[in-house]
Design an enzyme around this catalytic site. Structure first.
Site, PDB file in Angstrom:
ATOM      1  N   HIS A   1       0.856  -1.164   0.051  1.00  0.00           N
ATOM      2  CA  HIS A   1      -0.188   0.161   0.162  1.00  0.00           C
ATOM      3  C   HIS A   1       0.888   1.327   0.065  1.00  0.00           C
ATOM      4  CE1 HIS A   1      -3.738  -2.179   1.959  1.00  0.00           C
ATOM      5  NE2 HIS A   1      -3.144  -2.797   0.710  1.00  0.00           N
TER       6      HIS A   1
ATOM      7  N   GLU B   1       0.938   3.615   1.897  1.00  0.00           N
ATOM      8  CA  GLU B   1       1.545   4.014   3.295  1.00  0.00           C
ATOM      9  C   GLU B   1       2.857   3.299   3.361  1.00  0.00           C
ATOM     10  OE1 GLU B   1      -1.355   3.408   2.214  1.00  0.00           O
ATOM     11  OE2 GLU B   1      -2.827   3.784   3.779  1.00  0.00           O
TER      12      GLU B   1
ATOM     13  N   CYS C   1      -5.806   1.787   6.038  1.00  0.00           N
ATOM     14  CA  CYS C   1      -6.560   0.433   6.457  1.00  0.00           C
ATOM     15  C   CYS C   1      -5.931   0.007   7.992  1.00  0.00           C
ATOM     16  CB  CYS C   1      -6.408  -0.643   5.518  1.00  0.00           C
ATOM     17  SG  CYS C   1      -4.594  -1.308   5.247  1.00  0.00           S
TER      18      CYS C   1
ATOM     19  N   CYS D   1      -2.120  -0.653   7.642  1.00  0.00           N
ATOM     20  CA  CYS D   1      -1.015   0.778   7.395  1.00  0.00           C
ATOM     21  C   CYS D   1      -1.270   1.499   8.775  1.00  0.00           C
ATOM     22  CB  CYS D   1      -1.498   1.526   6.470  1.00  0.00           C
ATOM     23  SG  CYS D   1      -1.527   0.786   4.661  1.00  0.00           S
TER      24      CYS D   1
END
Length: 420
Positions: A58, A60, A88, A91
């Site tokens: 992701h 992040e 999420c 993360c």
């Protein structure tokens, strides 16, 4: 959480949006992130799980890894992370582990967000490090980017599906030539065959809205009755669209441009109901005004399965009558006896036969509409209707409009459902 007005935050979010656009250009979900220390960007990241074959890639996580390498330390004390979408749980956990000072995000994520939408890890006092959280910074820009991406992807998937719907050996398909030259029916068809209940059958539907620049307020879900198909709504659709709303018009299996199983016995109330429920879920329809013919009980069972999706009911008299010039269009899908199995089956399904599986829904449906329905209801009618006369409509109605013109009814419906 209120959007920040700090120019620094906006500047950093602009940088994160640039990363999100790069992700979209690479075919990834457009989410971007930057890590900032002492007012300077020290690392960037964009969504890349497809490219990297990594479910943890992701934006992040990518940015956190790059920042840790840049600082030579897995602790990111006094650092801030800016990301275009609410993080999420994975993360958020990584952010807390890295000891970030602050996290700023753009759009909310109602399905997986762990900074307030689904849960909030950042306010969990039992976690030994507290990271400040700020949401809503340039949220509209972030959300618009996501909407553009998913809209384009859905269109691509529909096109792929349109070109790859093999005909099942137990069904027939009306030739496209039968629909050529239909009056006032210019809309591009959409097809779907991967709903769980369809067993590979191709289902046709129209899905139109006023354009990307206008966010639809309502979704008019228009259901045809047991002797017609989506062509019924050719005059109502332009009125709904001109008012800026979304219009979805499915053809039930066996009708219109949808595939037509050869045997009458294929058609059951519960099957057709389930396909509609799955289509509504697949298209993520919300704030739905259910438009249907008086006498249709199939459509009335849909809101009780997902009442949060529906806000209105518009029942129209099936007279909205086809003139002689319209008859060929209404008959177009049913080119021979083999294509008419649904017409025969629905005629029997409409009777109060205890063997019809639809009767199992009757009591539940009546209770729902009597005691649980909280939306608005509108029942216009034409007083010359030969099928459902005035006494019956008056018994059912909440509101009467003396008109048998479907354009007038559509315009009145827009006013009725949009004026609270």
């Amino acid at each position: 959480m209120m959007p920040a007005t700090n120019p620094h935050d906006n500047e950093m979010m602009h940088a994160a949006l640039s990363e999100a656009r790069a992700a979209m250009a690479a075919g990834e979900v457009p989410v971007g992130a930057v890590v900032v220390k002492d007012g300077q960007i020290i690392a960037t990241g964009r969504n890349s799980p497809i490219e990297a074959h990594d479910p943890t890639a992701h934006a992040e996580i990518v940015a956190l890894r790059a920042a840790a390498k840049a600082l030579g330390n897995y602790r990111l004390d006094e650092c801030e992370l800016f990301v275009t979408l609410e993080p999420c749980a994975m993360c958020s956990g990584a952010m807390l582990q890295s000891r970030l000072k602050r996290v700023v995000f753009g759009a909310t994520e109602p399905k997986t967000g762990a900074a307030g939408s689904v849960l909030n890890l950042f306010t969990e006092e039992r976690i030994n490090h507290q990271t400040a959280i700020q949401g809503g910074v340039m949220a509209e820009e972030s959300a618009a980017l996501l909407q553009t991406f998913f809209s384009a992807r859905r269109a691509m998937l529909r096109e792929e599906a349109r070109l790859n719907h093999p005909l099942q050996d137990f069904a027939l398909r009306t030739p496209d030539a039968a629909f050529e030259g239909l009056l006032s029916f210019p809309w591009r068809p959409n097809y779907i065959s991967d709903l769980p209940s369809l067993s590979g059958l191709r289902m046709h539907y129209l899905d139109q809205h006023a354009g990307e620049s206008r966010v639809p307020v309502l979704t008019f879900l228009c259901l045809h009755g047991n002797q017609s198909w989506g062509y019924l709504y050719r005059k109502m659709m332009p009125v709904f669209l001109a008012a800026g709303h979304r219009v979805v018009v499915p053809d039930l299996i066996g009708f219109g441009k949808s595939d037509k199983p050869k045997k009458d016995s294929f058609h059951h109330f519960s099957f057709h109901r389930q396909t509609l429920l799955e289509l509504v879920e697949q298209l993520e329809l919300t704030n739905v005004v259910l438009v249907m013919e008086v006498g249709d009980s199939l459509g009335l069972t849909l809101p009780m399965a997902a009442p949060h999706r529906y806000s209105g009911l518009l029942k129209v008299n099936p007279l909205l009558a086809p003139g002689e010039k319209d008859c060929p269009a209404y008959n177009a899908p049913f080119v021979d006896r083999g294509h008419r199995a649904a017409l025969r089956a629905f005629s029997l399904m409409a009777t109060k036969n205890p063997n019809n599986d639809g009767t199992a829904f009757d009591r539940q449906m009546q209770e729902f509409w009597s005691d649980q329905w909280t939306g608005q209801t509108m029942l216009p009618f034409g007083d010359t209707a030969p099928v459902f006369g005035v006494p019956l409509i008056q018994h059912l109605r909440n509101k009467i409009i003396q008109s048998n013109q479907d354009e007038d009814i559509a315009a009145e419906a827009v006013r009725f459902f949009c004026v609270r």
